[in-house]
Structures are given as C-alpha cells and as structure tokens.
Scaffold this motif. Sequence first.
Motif, PDB file in Angstrom:
ATOM      1  N   VAL A  42      -3.960   5.680   3.573  1.00  8.87           N
ATOM      2  CA  VAL A  42      -4.475   6.915   4.153  1.00  8.87           C
ATOM      3  C   VAL A  42      -5.992   6.854   4.325  1.00  8.87           C
ATOM      4  O   VAL A  42      -6.532   7.340   5.320  1.00  8.87           O
ATOM      5  CB  VAL A  42      -4.064   8.121   3.283  1.00  8.87           C
ATOM      6  N   LEU A  43      -6.686   6.235   3.375  1.00 16.30           N
ATOM      7  CA  LEU A  43      -8.133   6.103   3.512  1.00 16.30           C
ATOM      8  C   LEU A  43      -8.484   5.260   4.730  1.00 16.30           C
ATOM      9  O   LEU A  43      -9.404   5.579   5.485  1.00 16.30           O
ATOM     10  CB  LEU A  43      -8.731   5.481   2.243  1.00 16.30           C
ATOM     11  N   GLY A  44      -7.736   4.170   4.930  1.00 17.78           N
ATOM     12  CA  GLY A  44      -7.979   3.321   6.095  1.00 17.78           C
ATOM     13  C   GLY A  44      -7.716   4.040   7.403  1.00 17.78           C
ATOM     14  O   GLY A  44      -8.395   3.798   8.408  1.00 17.78           O
ATOM     15  N   ALA A  45      -6.737   4.940   7.399  1.00 12.93           N
ATOM     16  CA  ALA A  45      -6.372   5.648   8.635  1.00 12.93           C
ATOM     17  C   ALA A  45      -7.256   6.852   8.914  1.00 12.93           C
ATOM     18  O   ALA A  45      -7.501   7.186  10.077  1.00 12.93           O
ATOM     19  CB  ALA A  45      -4.913   6.100   8.551  1.00 12.93           C
ATOM     20  N   THR A  46      -7.756   7.515   7.851  1.00 13.60           N
ATOM     21  CA  THR A  46      -8.493   8.770   8.034  1.00 13.60           C
ATOM     22  C   THR A  46      -9.970   8.678   7.662  1.00 13.60           C
ATOM     23  O   THR A  46     -10.777   9.477   8.156  1.00 13.60           O
ATOM     24  CB  THR A  46      -7.863   9.892   7.195  1.00 13.60           C
ATOM     25  N   GLY A  47     -10.304   7.760   6.776  1.00 11.74           N
ATOM     26  CA  GLY A  47     -11.677   7.689   6.291  1.00 11.74           C
ATOM     27  C   GLY A  47     -12.023   8.806   5.320  1.00 11.74           C
ATOM     28  O   GLY A  47     -13.174   8.928   4.905  1.00 11.74           O
ATOM     29  N   SER A  48     -11.049   9.623   4.928  1.00 12.36           N
ATOM     30  CA  SER A  48     -11.290  10.765   4.052  1.00 12.36           C
ATOM     31  C   SER A  48     -10.783  10.472   2.642  1.00 12.36           C
ATOM     32  O   SER A  48      -9.592  10.247   2.438  1.00 12.36           O
ATOM     33  CB  SER A  48     -10.573  12.013   4.593  1.00 12.36           C
ATOM     34  N   HIS A  49     -11.700  10.511   1.668  1.00 11.43           N
ATOM     35  CA  HIS A  49     -11.297  10.299   0.279  1.00 11.43           C
ATOM     36  C   HIS A  49     -10.445  11.454  -0.227  1.00 11.43           C
ATOM     37  O   HIS A  49      -9.555  11.254  -1.062  1.00 11.43           O
ATOM     38  CB  HIS A  49     -12.527  10.127  -0.607  1.00 11.43           C
TER      39      HIS A  49
ATOM     40  N   VAL B 279      -8.256  13.379   1.518  1.00 12.54           N
ATOM     41  CA  VAL B 279      -6.888  13.243   2.019  1.00 12.54           C
ATOM     42  C   VAL B 279      -6.209  12.053   1.347  1.00 12.54           C
ATOM     43  O   VAL B 279      -5.031  12.125   0.964  1.00 12.54           O
ATOM     44  CB  VAL B 279      -6.887  13.083   3.550  1.00 12.54           C
ATOM     45  N   ALA B 280      -6.945  10.965   1.171  1.00 12.96           N
ATOM     46  CA  ALA B 280      -6.385   9.792   0.496  1.00 12.96           C
ATOM     47  C   ALA B 280      -6.047  10.116  -0.957  1.00 12.96           C
ATOM     48  O   ALA B 280      -5.065   9.606  -1.506  1.00 12.96           O
ATOM     49  CB  ALA B 280      -7.367   8.630   0.565  1.00 12.96           C
ATOM     50  N   GLY B 281      -6.859  10.968  -1.584  1.00 12.75           N
ATOM     51  CA  GLY B 281      -6.576  11.376  -2.958  1.00 12.75           C
ATOM     52  C   GLY B 281      -5.265  12.118  -3.063  1.00 12.75           C
ATOM     53  O   GLY B 281      -4.518  11.949  -4.032  1.00 12.75           O
ATOM     54  N   LEU B 282      -4.978  12.952  -2.080  1.00 12.91           N
ATOM     55  CA  LEU B 282      -3.703  13.661  -2.080  1.00 12.91           C
ATOM     56  C   LEU B 282      -2.546  12.668  -1.956  1.00 12.91           C
ATOM     57  O   LEU B 282      -1.520  12.808  -2.631  1.00 12.91           O
ATOM     58  CB  LEU B 282      -3.667  14.669  -0.928  1.00 12.91           C
ATOM     59  N   ALA B 283      -2.724  11.644  -1.130  1.00 15.23           N
ATOM     60  CA  ALA B 283      -1.686  10.613  -1.003  1.00 15.23           C
ATOM     61  C   ALA B 283      -1.521   9.849  -2.313  1.00 15.23           C
ATOM     62  O   ALA B 283      -0.400   9.484  -2.690  1.00 15.23           O
ATOM     63  CB  ALA B 283      -2.048   9.653   0.133  1.00 15.23           C
ATOM     64  N   PHE B 284      -2.614   9.624  -3.025  1.00 15.43           N
ATOM     65  CA  PHE B 284      -2.551   8.893  -4.293  1.00 15.43           C
ATOM     66  C   PHE B 284      -1.647   9.581  -5.309  1.00 15.43           C
ATOM     67  O   PHE B 284      -1.059   8.921  -6.180  1.00 15.43           O
ATOM     68  CB  PHE B 284      -3.948   8.731  -4.898  1.00 15.43           C
ATOM     69  N   SER B 285      -1.528  10.898  -5.214  1.00 10.51           N
ATOM     70  CA  SER B 285      -0.727  11.626  -6.207  1.00 10.51           C
ATOM     71  C   SER B 285       0.718  11.150  -6.240  1.00 10.51           C
ATOM     72  O   SER B 285       1.448  11.420  -7.205  1.00 10.51           O
ATOM     73  CB  SER B 285      -0.785  13.132  -5.946  1.00 10.51           C
ATOM     74  N   ILE B 286       1.164  10.410  -5.213  1.00 10.02           N
ATOM     75  CA  ILE B 286       2.490   9.783  -5.253  1.00 10.02           C
ATOM     76  C   ILE B 286       2.639   8.942  -6.529  1.00 10.02           C
ATOM     77  O   ILE B 286       3.701   8.902  -7.150  1.00 10.02           O
ATOM     78  CB  ILE B 286       2.699   8.888  -4.012  1.00 10.02           C
ATOM     79  N   GLY B 287       1.571   8.291  -6.920  1.00 16.76           N
ATOM     80  CA  GLY B 287       1.608   7.462  -8.123  1.00 16.76           C
ATOM     81  C   GLY B 287       1.873   8.262  -9.377  1.00 16.76           C
ATOM     82  O   GLY B 287       2.627   7.829 -10.261  1.00 16.76           O
ATOM     83  N   PHE B 288       1.284   9.451  -9.482  1.00 14.58           N
ATOM     84  CA  PHE B 288       1.496  10.284 -10.661  1.00 14.58           C
ATOM     85  C   PHE B 288       2.884  10.919 -10.650  1.00 14.58           C
ATOM     86  O   PHE B 288       3.470  11.147 -11.702  1.00 14.58           O
ATOM     87  CB  PHE B 288       0.413  11.358 -10.750  1.00 14.58           C
ATOM     88  N   VAL B 289       3.389  11.200  -9.462  1.00 15.90           N
ATOM     89  CA  VAL B 289       4.770  11.679  -9.357  1.00 15.90           C
ATOM     90  C   VAL B 289       5.721  10.585  -9.850  1.00 15.90           C
ATOM     91  O   VAL B 289       6.677  10.854 -10.595  1.00 15.90           O
ATOM     92  CB  VAL B 289       5.099  12.091  -7.916  1.00 15.90           C
ATOM     93  N   ALA B 290       5.450   9.345  -9.452  1.00 14.18           N
ATOM     94  CA  ALA B 290       6.283   8.222  -9.901  1.00 14.18           C
ATOM     95  C   ALA B 290       6.209   8.052 -11.416  1.00 14.18           C
ATOM     96  O   ALA B 290       7.230   7.825 -12.079  1.00 14.18           O
ATOM     97  CB  ALA B 290       5.841   6.934  -9.203  1.00 14.18           C
ATOM     98  N   LEU B 291       5.001   8.186 -11.988  1.00 14.55           N
ATOM     99  CA  LEU B 291       4.846   8.087 -13.439  1.00 14.55           C
ATOM    100  C   LEU B 291       5.694   9.131 -14.156  1.00 14.55           C
ATOM    101  O   LEU B 291       6.347   8.846 -15.162  1.00 14.55           O
ATOM    102  CB  LEU B 291       3.380   8.272 -13.827  1.00 14.55           C
TER     103      LEU B 291
ATOM    104  N   LEU C 168      -0.172  -6.650   3.296  1.00 12.79           N
ATOM    105  CA  LEU C 168      -0.780  -5.739   4.268  1.00 12.79           C
ATOM    106  C   LEU C 168      -2.235  -6.148   4.501  1.00 12.79           C
ATOM    107  O   LEU C 168      -3.167  -5.483   4.041  1.00 12.79           O
ATOM    108  CB  LEU C 168      -0.713  -4.289   3.760  1.00 12.79           C
ATOM    109  N   PRO C 169      -2.458  -7.252   5.181  1.00 11.90           N
ATOM    110  CA  PRO C 169      -3.830  -7.746   5.373  1.00 11.90           C
ATOM    111  C   PRO C 169      -4.722  -6.762   6.114  1.00 11.90           C
ATOM    112  O   PRO C 169      -5.947  -6.841   5.993  1.00 11.90           O
ATOM    113  CB  PRO C 169      -3.633  -9.044   6.173  1.00 11.90           C
ATOM    114  N   GLY C 170      -4.134  -5.838   6.844  1.00 11.44           N
ATOM    115  CA  GLY C 170      -4.943  -4.836   7.527  1.00 11.44           C
ATOM    116  C   GLY C 170      -5.665  -3.899   6.578  1.00 11.44           C
ATOM    117  O   GLY C 170      -6.603  -3.192   6.993  1.00 11.44           O
ATOM    118  N   LEU C 171      -5.262  -3.880   5.315  1.00 14.63           N
ATOM    119  CA  LEU C 171      -5.913  -3.014   4.325  1.00 14.63           C
ATOM    120  C   LEU C 171      -7.071  -3.707   3.605  1.00 14.63           C
ATOM    121  O   LEU C 171      -7.721  -3.091   2.761  1.00 14.63           O
ATOM    122  CB  LEU C 171      -4.885  -2.561   3.281  1.00 14.63           C
ATOM    123  N   ARG C 172      -7.318  -4.974   3.930  1.00  9.40           N
ATOM    124  CA  ARG C 172      -8.314  -5.719   3.157  1.00  9.40           C
ATOM    125  C   ARG C 172      -9.712  -5.109   3.251  1.00  9.40           C
ATOM    126  O   ARG C 172     -10.420  -5.008   2.241  1.00  9.40           O
ATOM    127  CB  ARG C 172      -8.343  -7.182   3.621  1.00  9.40           C
TER     128      ARG C 172
END
Length: 268
Positions: free
Chosen positions: A62-69, A71-83, A138-142
């Motif tokens: 999400v950070l790569g697509a939007t440049g917004s930390h 919005v990317a932070g909201l996407a990161f919460s997937i990790g805490f849901v998984a935990l 996902l080399p596009g994320l490098r």
Amino acid sequence: MNDRPASPTAAPERPEPESEEAFDRLVSEGRDRLARPFLPLLSVGLLGGTDVSTGVLAYLLVLGATGSHLVAGLAFSIGFVALLLARSELFTENFLVPVMAVVARDGSVGALLRLWAVTLVANLASGWVLMWLVVQGLPGLRATAVESGTHYATLPIGLESFCLAVLAGAVITLMTRMQHGTESTGVRLVPAVLFGALLAGGQLFHSVLDSLLVFAAIHAGADVGYLDWLPRLGWSALGNLTGGLVLVTAVRLLRVPHRVAEARREDG
C-alpha cells in the motif's frame, strides 16, 4: 437520649468487579505462558513473526501504491488481526499478561526473561525469512522496502527515537489490555486494527516491526547492514519495555492493589 442514627462506617474503596475479573484472567493466562515448554514457546514466537510479516507485506504494497504512511498503516493492521486470530505472539505483547503473573508470584522473573528472549529471537528469525521471500517474490517492492527500512536503520539513537519506542511499547501493551477486557473475538479485532494502524502509520519505533522493515531493505540491497540494525534493536526494545511496563502495566496494577496483595499472601 440521642436519637440520631450512627454515622455509617465508610467502606474501604475497592475497584469495580470488572477490574478484578480482568486481573484474575491476566494472571491465569500469564501463568500458562510462563510455564510453556520450550518447543511450544518457540513455535508461538515463530508464528508471531510470520503473522506480523503479512502486515509488513500489506504495508509495503500500500505504501508503494499510495505513498501514504497512514493508509499503509491501516493495511498493516492485517498483521495484528492475524496475530489475534492465529493466537501467536509478538515480543511486545508480553509486557502485560506474564508480568501480572510474576507480580502475583505465579511465575518467576527468570521464566519471564526466558519468555521475552525466546519470543523476540523467534519473531525476528521467522520475520527474516518472510522478508526474504517478499523481496524475492515481489521485486517491484524493493524500492519501497529500501526506503522504509533505511529510515529505521539510520534513525539516530537519542531522545526522539527513544520516545517513539516508548510510545510503541505503550500502544501495544494498551492494545493487549483492551483485548483482554472482553471475551468477544469481534470486539478484540477493533483494537487490533486501530492500534496496528497507529503503530505503523505513526512510524513509531517498534523492535520487531521495524526490524522486519530493515531486513527487507537489506535483502533488497540497501546500503545498510546488520551492524546498523543491531544497536537500534536494543534501543527500541529498551524503549518498548519502558512504555509497556511503566506507562501501562504499572498503572494498571494501581487499580487492583488489594488483589496483588492477596495473590502474594496466598503464595506465601
């Protein structure tokens, strides 16, 4: 003859029943965590690193697509849901539950240090592997990985970064406390999403999350190395401990001092 009714004796203040019930649940779960054999403890830590890595993957995408930390932070919460749903654990999720058991003398300081050390090392080991897979697959994320990881690998060790680490420790421990205040999985998901977004979107200094970002940067060929990362791991872990133990857990114990005293008396 004095007909006035006698003044009632003031009853000692006691916290609300919910606080006492939550204390008992925390001590009981903390006792179980501290008593885990090595292999189950290692497994939970490895899975915790794997689960939070899914959040880091979402963050980078999400950070790569939007440049917004944010919005990317909201996407990161997937990790805490998984935990939460997978019942795995992060190092920083153990600043409340097992500490309560140690305070109540239902576990030892040695067992607590063992829990912290094994969980942290396992989180980092599985996270290192997952970040290698992300960068290779996902080399596009490098470029995004290099930018994000370099930020934390070069963060100056000082008051500002320590305060960010203290905030991160407080945020995660508060999330843990809120999740243990209810038996409803649906309700527990709310703090997982909100505080996960706050942690990553606010670019707080978290020992595991930011280590994974640094690993991704190293795998992607960034001009940083493990000698840059290691002292920052120690600095962030110290700040996380301070925030979790002092700002949340210690204050939480002030709400149930009589239960702490009772538990310690029962222990002998």
